[in-house]
Design a protein around this motif. Structure first.
Motif, mmCIF file in Angstrom:
data_model
loop_
_atom_site.group_PDB
_atom_site.id
_atom_site.type_symbol
_atom_site.label_atom_id
_atom_site.label_comp_id
_atom_site.label_asym_id
_atom_site.label_seq_id
_atom_site.Cartn_x
_atom_site.Cartn_y
_atom_site.Cartn_z
ATOM 1 N N ARG A 8 5.024 5.080 6.059
ATOM 2 C CA ARG A 8 5.497 4.500 7.321
ATOM 3 C C ARG A 8 5.781 5.627 8.313
ATOM 4 N N VAL A 9 5.468 5.372 9.588
ATOM 5 C CA VAL A 9 5.746 6.333 10.658
ATOM 6 C C VAL A 9 6.240 5.574 11.884
ATOM 7 N N ALA A 10 6.738 6.327 12.855
ATOM 8 C CA ALA A 10 7.155 5.778 14.154
ATOM 9 C C ALA A 10 8.130 4.615 13.995
ATOM 10 N N GLY A 11 9.155 4.840 13.184
ATOM 11 C CA GLY A 11 10.172 3.809 13.013
ATOM 12 C C GLY A 11 9.645 2.542 12.378
ATOM 13 N N GLY A 12 8.583 2.661 11.568
ATOM 14 C CA GLY A 12 8.013 1.501 10.892
ATOM 15 C C GLY A 12 6.945 0.779 11.688
ATOM 16 N N LEU A 13 6.604 1.288 12.880
ATOM 17 C CA LEU A 13 5.588 0.627 13.708
ATOM 18 C C LEU A 13 4.158 0.976 13.292
ATOM 19 N N GLY A 14 4.013 1.943 12.414
ATOM 20 C CA GLY A 14 2.687 2.326 11.939
ATOM 21 C C GLY A 14 2.730 2.748 10.488
ATOM 22 N N VAL A 15 1.561 2.746 9.868
ATOM 23 C CA VAL A 15 1.384 3.264 8.513
ATOM 24 C C VAL A 15 0.236 4.263 8.560
ATOM 25 N N VAL A 16 0.508 5.500 8.147
ATOM 26 C CA VAL A 16 -0.507 6.543 8.101
ATOM 27 C C VAL A 16 -1.150 6.541 6.716
ATOM 28 N N GLN A 17 -2.467 6.633 6.720
ATOM 29 C CA GLN A 17 -3.265 6.707 5.495
ATOM 30 C C GLN A 17 -3.884 8.101 5.443
ATOM 31 N N HIS B 154 -8.192 10.323 7.617
ATOM 32 C CA HIS B 154 -6.836 9.948 8.008
ATOM 33 C C HIS B 154 -6.899 8.758 8.947
ATOM 34 N N GLY B 155 -6.093 7.781 8.662
ATOM 35 C CA GLY B 155 -6.052 6.605 9.510
ATOM 36 C C GLY B 155 -4.624 6.260 9.863
ATOM 37 N N ILE B 156 -4.483 5.444 10.875
ATOM 38 C CA ILE B 156 -3.179 4.872 11.185
ATOM 39 C C ILE B 156 -3.376 3.391 11.447
ATOM 40 N N PHE B 157 -2.573 2.614 10.761
ATOM 41 C CA PHE B 157 -2.553 1.167 10.934
ATOM 42 C C PHE B 157 -1.346 0.810 11.790
ATOM 43 N N THR B 158 -1.532 -0.094 12.715
ATOM 44 C CA THR B 158 -0.430 -0.588 13.529
ATOM 45 C C THR B 158 -0.736 -2.034 13.903
ATOM 46 N N VAL B 159 0.257 -2.739 14.400
ATOM 47 C CA VAL B 159 0.072 -4.137 14.768
ATOM 48 C C VAL B 159 -0.177 -4.246 16.267
ATOM 49 N N ASP B 160 -1.187 -5.003 16.635
ATOM 50 C CA ASP B 160 -1.476 -5.305 18.034
ATOM 51 C C ASP B 160 -0.386 -6.256 18.513
ATOM 52 N N PRO B 161 0.446 -5.836 19.473
ATOM 53 C CA PRO B 161 1.576 -6.674 19.889
ATOM 54 C C PRO B 161 1.152 -7.957 20.610
ATOM 55 N N VAL B 162 -0.068 -8.005 21.126
ATOM 56 C CA VAL B 162 -0.533 -9.201 21.830
ATOM 57 C C VAL B 162 -1.141 -10.213 20.859
ATOM 58 N N HIS B 163 -2.023 -9.742 19.972
ATOM 59 C CA HIS B 163 -2.736 -10.641 19.059
ATOM 60 C C HIS B 163 -2.102 -10.735 17.673
ATOM 61 N N HIS B 164 -1.149 -9.865 17.377
ATOM 62 C CA HIS B 164 -0.410 -9.871 16.115
ATOM 63 C C HIS B 164 -1.305 -9.653 14.895
ATOM 64 N N ASP B 165 -2.384 -8.889 15.074
ATOM 65 C CA ASP B 165 -3.173 -8.506 13.920
ATOM 66 C C ASP B 165 -3.152 -6.987 13.781
ATOM 67 N N PHE C 67 0.811 -1.213 0.000
ATOM 68 C CA PHE C 67 0.000 0.000 0.000
ATOM 69 C C PHE C 67 0.848 1.267 0.000
ATOM 70 N N LEU C 68 2.104 1.164 0.417
ATOM 71 C CA LEU C 68 2.940 2.351 0.604
ATOM 72 C C LEU C 68 3.084 3.150 -0.680
ATOM 73 N N GLY C 69 3.028 4.475 -0.528
ATOM 74 C CA GLY C 69 3.223 5.378 -1.654
ATOM 75 C C GLY C 69 2.026 6.290 -1.856
ATOM 76 N N HIS C 70 2.095 7.068 -2.944
ATOM 77 C CA HIS C 70 1.047 8.029 -3.290
ATOM 78 C C HIS C 70 0.250 7.478 -4.459
ATOM 79 N N TRP C 71 -1.068 7.525 -4.355
ATOM 80 C CA TRP C 71 -1.978 6.973 -5.341
ATOM 81 C C TRP C 71 -2.980 8.034 -5.782
ATOM 82 N N ARG C 72 -3.342 8.027 -7.082
ATOM 83 C CA ARG C 72 -4.380 8.926 -7.604
ATOM 84 C C ARG C 72 -5.380 8.108 -8.394
#
Length: 158
Positions: free
Chosen positions: A33-42, A57-68, A4-9
């Motif tokens: 990518r943000v926060a040293g790769g721990l998140g992806v901003v949309q 605007h969204g931010i995707f990150t990984v749940d460290p307990v459930h890994h989703d 998903f990374l990058g700019h899209w039109r």
């Protein structure tokens, strides 16, 4: 998420509803990518025919307990952001359902051959003629039985 990374039109098809008539609008989205790769901003934006705009605007990150994947999201509609929504991956499609007092929003995102498609569907709280819960006309969870189209965005890398 790296695909998903990058700019899209591209274009977003907005279905008719309380928000206005059906229409097609120019749109763009960036995933970074943000926060040293721990998140992806949309960051999404489209301009309406009258010159006004919608942005989300969204931010995707990984749940460290459930890994989703978790998705935090806010947009210019003014609906207060809720808690993070839990995402699932199925056959290369990132899916997420978010709940609010108005109902559910379901997103499906996929990158296929350098084309990013983001489909958004709505399922509202079922109401009877007096504005109460619809009872027999509602699904088992008290909501409208079916999702309906809201927005479909198709992008190519810019």
């Amino acid at each position: 998420m790296s695909g998903f990374l990058g700019h899209w039109r591209g274009r977003t098809q907005v279905a008719a509803g309380p928000w206005g008539p059906a229409r097609s609008v120019d749109a763009e989205v960036t995933y970074s990518r943000v926060a040293g790769g721990l998140g992806v901003v949309q960051s999404y934006r489209h301009v309406e025919p009258d010159g006004s705009h919608f942005e989300g605007h969204g931010i995707f990150t990984v749940d460290p307990v459930h890994h989703d994947v978790l998705w935090y999201y806010v947009d210019s509609t003014g609906v207060p952001p809720g808690t993070a929504a839990r995402c699932t991956w199925r056959n290369g499609v990132l899916r997420v359902e978010r709940h609010s007092d108005a109902g559910w929003t379901r997103h499906s995102l996929v990158v296929d051959h350098d084309v990013l498609t983001h489909v958004t569907e709505l399922r509202s709280v079922a109401k009877d003629d007096d504005g109460g819960a619809a009872g027999g006309n509602a699904a088992a969870d008290g909501r409208s039985a079916a999702y309906r189209p809201f927005m479909r965005s198709v992008f190519q890398r810019a």
